[in-house]
Design a protein around this motif. Sequence first.
Motif, short mmCIF file in Angstrom:
data_model
loop_
_atom_site.label_atom_id
_atom_site.label_comp_id
_atom_site.label_asym_id
_atom_site.label_seq_id
_atom_site.Cartn_x
_atom_site.Cartn_y
_atom_site.Cartn_z
N VAL A 75 0.83 -1.21 0.00
CA VAL A 75 0.00 0.00 0.00
C VAL A 75 0.87 1.26 0.00
O VAL A 75 0.59 2.22 -0.73
CB VAL A 75 -0.95 0.00 1.21
CG1 VAL A 75 -1.83 1.24 1.20
CG2 VAL A 75 -1.82 -1.26 1.19
N SER A 76 1.92 1.26 0.81
CA SER A 76 2.78 2.44 0.90
C SER A 76 3.46 2.74 -0.43
O SER A 76 3.48 3.90 -0.88
CB SER A 76 3.82 2.23 2.00
OG SER A 76 3.22 2.10 3.27
N LEU A 77 4.01 1.72 -1.07
CA LEU A 77 4.67 1.95 -2.36
C LEU A 77 3.66 2.28 -3.45
O LEU A 77 3.97 3.06 -4.37
CB LEU A 77 5.49 0.72 -2.76
CG LEU A 77 6.69 0.38 -1.89
CD1 LEU A 77 7.60 -0.62 -2.61
CD2 LEU A 77 7.48 1.60 -1.49
N VAL B 243 2.51 19.67 2.02
CA VAL B 243 1.86 18.78 2.99
C VAL B 243 0.51 19.35 3.39
O VAL B 243 -0.49 18.61 3.51
CB VAL B 243 2.76 18.60 4.23
CG1 VAL B 243 2.05 17.78 5.29
CG2 VAL B 243 4.07 17.93 3.83
N LEU B 244 0.44 20.68 3.59
CA LEU B 244 -0.82 21.30 3.98
C LEU B 244 -1.85 21.20 2.86
O LEU B 244 -3.04 20.93 3.11
CB LEU B 244 -0.58 22.77 4.33
CG LEU B 244 -1.80 23.56 4.83
CD1 LEU B 244 -2.38 22.91 6.08
CD2 LEU B 244 -1.42 25.00 5.11
N LEU B 245 -1.41 21.37 1.60
CA LEU B 245 -2.33 21.25 0.47
C LEU B 245 -2.85 19.82 0.35
O LEU B 245 -4.06 19.60 0.15
CB LEU B 245 -1.62 21.66 -0.82
CG LEU B 245 -2.44 21.59 -2.11
CD1 LEU B 245 -3.68 22.48 -2.02
CD2 LEU B 245 -1.58 21.99 -3.31
N LEU C 115 0.36 1.95 10.71
CA LEU C 115 1.02 1.18 11.76
C LEU C 115 1.62 2.10 12.81
O LEU C 115 1.56 1.81 14.02
CB LEU C 115 2.11 0.29 11.15
CG LEU C 115 1.63 -0.93 10.37
CD1 LEU C 115 2.82 -1.62 9.70
CD2 LEU C 115 0.90 -1.91 11.28
N LEU C 116 2.20 3.20 12.37
CA LEU C 116 2.73 4.19 13.33
C LEU C 116 1.60 4.74 14.20
O LEU C 116 1.76 4.90 15.42
CB LEU C 116 3.42 5.33 12.58
CG LEU C 116 4.78 5.04 11.94
CD1 LEU C 116 5.24 6.24 11.13
CD2 LEU C 116 5.81 4.70 13.00
N SER C 117 0.48 5.04 13.58
CA SER C 117 -0.65 5.60 14.33
C SER C 117 -1.19 4.59 15.33
O SER C 117 -1.53 4.96 16.47
CB SER C 117 -1.76 6.02 13.35
OG SER C 117 -2.87 6.54 14.04
N GLY D 109 2.22 10.43 2.38
CA GLY D 109 1.20 9.40 2.52
C GLY D 109 1.19 8.79 3.91
O GLY D 109 0.11 8.55 4.48
N ALA D 110 2.38 8.56 4.49
CA ALA D 110 2.43 8.03 5.85
C ALA D 110 1.86 9.03 6.85
O ALA D 110 1.17 8.66 7.80
CB ALA D 110 3.87 7.68 6.21
N GLY D 111 2.15 10.32 6.61
CA GLY D 111 1.60 11.34 7.51
C GLY D 111 0.08 11.40 7.45
O GLY D 111 -0.59 11.52 8.48
N LEU D 112 -0.48 11.33 6.25
CA LEU D 112 -1.94 11.34 6.13
C LEU D 112 -2.56 10.10 6.75
O LEU D 112 -3.62 10.18 7.40
CB LEU D 112 -2.32 11.45 4.64
CG LEU D 112 -1.93 12.76 3.94
CD1 LEU D 112 -2.31 12.70 2.47
CD2 LEU D 112 -2.60 13.95 4.62
N SER D 113 -1.93 8.95 6.56
CA SER D 113 -2.44 7.73 7.20
C SER D 113 -2.33 7.82 8.71
O SER D 113 -3.21 7.34 9.44
CB SER D 113 -1.65 6.51 6.69
OG SER D 113 -1.86 6.30 5.31
N PHE D 114 -1.27 8.44 9.19
CA PHE D 114 -1.10 8.61 10.63
C PHE D 114 -2.23 9.44 11.22
O PHE D 114 -2.68 9.21 12.35
CB PHE D 114 0.25 9.29 10.90
CG PHE D 114 0.59 9.44 12.36
CD1 PHE D 114 1.16 8.40 13.06
CD2 PHE D 114 0.31 10.62 13.02
CE1 PHE D 114 1.47 8.54 14.41
CE2 PHE D 114 0.61 10.78 14.37
CZ PHE D 114 1.20 9.73 15.06
N LEU D 115 -2.72 10.41 10.43
CA LEU D 115 -3.81 11.28 10.89
C LEU D 115 -5.20 10.68 10.63
O LEU D 115 -6.21 11.33 10.92
CB LEU D 115 -3.71 12.64 10.20
CG LEU D 115 -2.46 13.46 10.52
CD1 LEU D 115 -2.40 14.71 9.66
CD2 LEU D 115 -2.41 13.82 12.00
#
Length: 303
Positions: free
Chosen positions: A103-105, A150-152, A257-259, A237-243
């Motif tokens: 998914v990440s790639l 990132v904000l956009l 997974l981090l979240s 993408g990882a940041g958005l998934s984290f949120l």
Amino acid sequence: MKALFGIATVNRRDAANHALQAESHGWKKQKRQQWFSLLLAGIASALVASLIVFALVPQWIAPYSPTAMMADRILQPPGATNWLGTDYFGRDILSLVIYGTRVSLLIGFSSVLAGVLAGGILGALAGYAGGWTDTIIMRIMDILMTIPGVLLALAIAAALGPGLPNIVLAIAVASIPGYARVMRGGIVGLRTRGYIESARALGASNWHVIRRHILPNAVSPVLVMATIGLGSSILTGAGLSFLGLGTVSEIPDWGALLSQGRGYLTIAWWICTFPGLAITSFVLAVNLIGDELRDRLDPRVGA
């Protein structure tokens, strides 16, 4: 006088020898740096290739199913049975990281491909057409570039909601201005070259000139930027998934997974640590590959 002349000759000879030795030392140092850079790029390429294999055939590599819950191994630290430990459901972290690679790639490659295509087309159109077309397209790109990427991406993902297509679209839109500016800059510098004017004088169409003469010479900087941008897309993408704005799936990606593990950081550090190491390793690897591509493709750097 003869003695003075002999001394001057010896001094000039010594100076020439010192200059040759310094030049030889500098050349050897440059060669060592090139070999070291090439070695790092080779290791990075091997790492990226391994992760791509993980994404393509995770079922052949992962020791457990990502949804298998082992009630007797909840929050088990890294050991012989579970190399990277287990989470609060008893799921194997190594298997989750391997399956999450797909998914990440997919998010990273898809968003970069979409951003390069859209940004490249807009940049090529603006750079080759010029005039009002150039002005309108680039002013829109300038407006988008005033908003942090990132904000956009966060704003677009929040408006569209969670889901793989939405997160890919959000990251791609945020990356379009950068690719457009790089492509436009390359084409503006090429369109007035002599061989371009000769092709036009011979009756070549605009499409033929762009396809055969301009794009092959303007694509190298975009390729380097896309390689480095792949790491940025994975991070975003990882940041958005984290949120909580990432994909909706029973198999989480690295950011998810981090979240999921942040609440257990003090008692089960391995839940967050290994997905974070996967993200860091991939981003570092693609940056090293991008640097090597830049050195190879940009004559100003290699000079």
